[in-house]
Design an enzyme around this catalytic site. Structure first.
Site, PDB file in Angstrom:
ATOM      1  CB  CYS A 301     -15.796   6.784  14.537  1.00  0.00           C
ATOM      2  SG  CYS A 301     -15.891   6.126  12.874  1.00  0.00           S
ATOM      3  CD  GLU A 333      -4.694   3.899   0.634  1.00  0.00           C
ATOM      4  OE1 GLU A 333      -5.083   3.472  -0.458  1.00  0.00           O
ATOM      5  OE2 GLU A 333      -5.410   4.572   1.398  1.00  0.00           O
ATOM      6  CD  GLU A 429     -12.272  12.036   1.214  1.00  0.00           C
ATOM      7  OE1 GLU A 429     -12.182  11.017   0.506  1.00  0.00           O
ATOM      8  OE2 GLU A 429     -12.467  11.997   2.438  1.00  0.00           O
TER       9      GLU A 429
HETATM   10  N1  SER Z   1     -14.647   7.540   9.979  1.00  0.00           N
HETATM   11  C1  SER Z   1     -14.511   8.475   8.914  1.00  0.00           C
HETATM   12  C2  SER Z   1     -13.734   7.905   7.761  1.00  0.00           C
HETATM   13  O1  SER Z   1     -13.209   6.815   7.855  1.00  0.00           O
HETATM   14  C3  SER Z   1     -13.839   9.730   9.408  1.00  0.00           C
HETATM   15  O2  SER Z   1     -12.554   9.464   9.796  1.00  0.00           O
HETATM   16  O3  SER Z   1     -13.634   8.540   6.754  1.00  0.00           O
HETATM   17 ZN    ZN Z   2     -15.593   7.999  11.698  1.00  0.00          ZN
END
Ligand code: SER
Ligand code: ZN
Length: 498
Positions: A301, A333, A429
């Site tokens: 995003c 990670e 998750e």
């Molecule tokens: N930006 C959100 C996240 O990093 C969805 O990918 O979890």
């Molecule tokens: Zn996102």
């Protein structure tokens, strides 16, 4: 708060001759600021040849460092032409700031640019050797905020994350209780990648992951009207500065080093050494690498928001519904790696949405319906939803335990039978959905013709979907639910290795 700034101005010539005028000027300046801040006081004014020294004290409504710069400008304006005087230098000898915290620190606190001491809840910050540039930038207020944040963090460490269940499916009897990654590796469907936390998927695993992608597109994104875009997966630091990732996640990025030159001559020695030693000579390599100014995609995003930066979106184009299915995400990670569910490199479809609050709340309900349809009717999963700390707070390294009905993050979690008892084990998750209010709209200055905008995103992690499904349903297509078998009921033959 109590600020005490000891500073001096160095003039271009002797000012002792205009001592009275300067004293009057400073007294008037003090009076003027007193109208804005009752606690403001300039004292210990001393003039010694070309040097004027003083302390500026205040409880902080009007910050002494702002007053200092204003005072400098006004003195220059007032005495400059008239007396042919200029201020050559501003010297800050000492700047101490005293303030109270809500709670006392529980361990040592340090902050760049200053020494800090505590007496119970009372903090004393002493800045030395600072210059005008330092004062002009809003560093001091940010230092105070950072100290408050650090001490507040002492009280959050070890506390469990905010997590409020909102929905759960019925229990489903798992087909098996094995770790799907281990089994797939044993069968040769995938293998560890060439570097840590990466995987090489052979055709069987790839087919399953690609089926997940197809289901996400056909059952969720297309019906809701999302359109595909292709983003870049190289993210310049300026973008992460705006989203907060640079502060929150600097230890989790894969940084990118560009070559500092393409000049063949500059690379000649490196090539020679490689040909001769058949090894990478790191020291030689470093000479031709630039310092990183970007990193690999962490979430899709931020770059999508960047693409809307400064733009005004027409009302007809709202809500904007787009998704990226191209950029691969990388996260360092370290200790947490496991199987294909916790990796350094993963494939995710990220839909993002921009629209009015009403449009987005409505969209969220429709997305939830589609997600439920996939996880219940196609995957037949045992899963649940919970409201959690919004991801942007967590990824900015901040602490949040508040979540309203309208904005925030919902996590989708699946029971992983191989981890043990459904009540005691940690669920995976495998998906999230967020509405983030105007946080990124503001950060990237995105506008609409009339409406106030909100935005949000949802992370569809393909490896996560895959492993949640396989952990409950096993690897044999014969045992997979009917809905899923409509999409995939036979796996390709693998390669036989001798
Ligand atoms: N930006 C959100 C996240 O990093 C969805 O990918 O979890
Ligand atoms: Zn996102």
């Amino acid at each position: 708060m109590m600020f005490d700034l000891k500073a001096s101005f160095n003039f271009s010539s002797d000012v002792s001759l205009i001592k009275n005028e300067l004293d009057t000027f400073i007294a008037d300046f003090n009076k003027k600021i007193l109208l804005k801040d009752k606690t403001f006081n300039i004292k210990n004014v001393k003039i010694d040849k070309s040097n004027l020294s003083f302390n500026i004290i205040s409880e902080g409504v009007f910050r002494p460092h702002n007053a200092l710069l204003q005072m400098k400008n006004e003195i220059s304006r007032n005495f400059g032409k008239k007396n042919y005087l200029g201020i050559r230098e501003i010297n800050i000898h000492n700047y101490s700031i005293n303030f109270d915290l809500e709670k006392k620190p529980l361990k040592k606190v340090t902050i760049p640019f200053a020494d800090i001491t505590f007496k119970d809840k009372h903090a004393t910050l002493i800045l030395k050797n600072i210059d005008k540039e330092f004062l002009q930038h809003n560093y001091i207020d940010r230092m105070i905020s950072r100290i408050r944040e650090k001490v507040a963090n002492h009280y959050y460490e070890g506390k469990s994350e905010f997590w409020k269940p909102i929905w759960e499916s019925e229990e489903k009897k798992p087909i098996w209780t094995k770790d799907p990654t281990e089994e797939m590796a044993r069968l040769g469907w995938l293998q560890q990648g060439p570097t840590k936390g990466k995987w090489f998927y052979r055709s069987q695993a790839t087919t399953i992951i690609k089926t997940m992608e197809k289901i996400a597109i056909e059952e969720i994104l297309k019906p809701l009207g999302f359109k595909e875009i292709i983003s870049s997966h190289i993210v310049p630091f300026e973008i992460w500065l705006k989203t907060g990732h640079m502060e929150g996640m600097p230890g989790e990025f894969y940084y990118i080093a560009e070559p500092s030159t393409r000049d063949k001559e500059k690379w000649e020695r490196f090539v020679d050494l490689t040909k001769i030693t058949k090894e990478i000579q790191q020291d030689e390599l470093k000479k031709n690498l630039a310092t990183p100014t970007s990193g690999l995609c962490y979430a899709q995003c931020p770059v999508i928001y960047w693409s809307f930066k400064g733009k005004t979106i027409s009302e007809e184009s709202l809500p904007v519904l787009v998704y990226d299915n191209t950029a691969i995400s990388s996260r360092y990670e370290s200790g947490g790696r496991h199987g294909i569910e916790r990796v350094d490199e993963f494939h995710r479809i990220e839909p993002i949405y921009i629209g009015t609050s009403k449009q987005l709340i409505n969209l969220r309900d429709k997305m939830l319906e589609c997600y439920k349809h996939v996880f219940n009717d196609i995957f037949d999963l045992e899963w649940r939803m919970a409201q959690v700390t919004p991801w942007y707070i967590q990824q900015a390294g901040e602490i949040g335990d508040e979540n309203t009905q309208d904005t925030g993050t919902i996590d989708f979690e699946a029971y992983m039978p191989y981890r043990g008892d459904r009540k005691k084990s940690e669920w995976l998750e495998f998906q999230n959905l967020s509405i983030l209010g105007d946080k990124y709209i503001k950060a990237f200055n995105i506008k609409a013709q009339k409406s106030a905008l909100w935005s949000g995103c949802s992370g569809i992690g393909l490896e996560r979907w895959t492993t949640a499904f396989l952990a409950q349903k096993g690897l044999d297509p014969e045992h997979w639910p009917k809905g899923f078998r409509k999409y995939l009921d036979k796996l390709p033959d693998g390669i036989e290795f001798l």
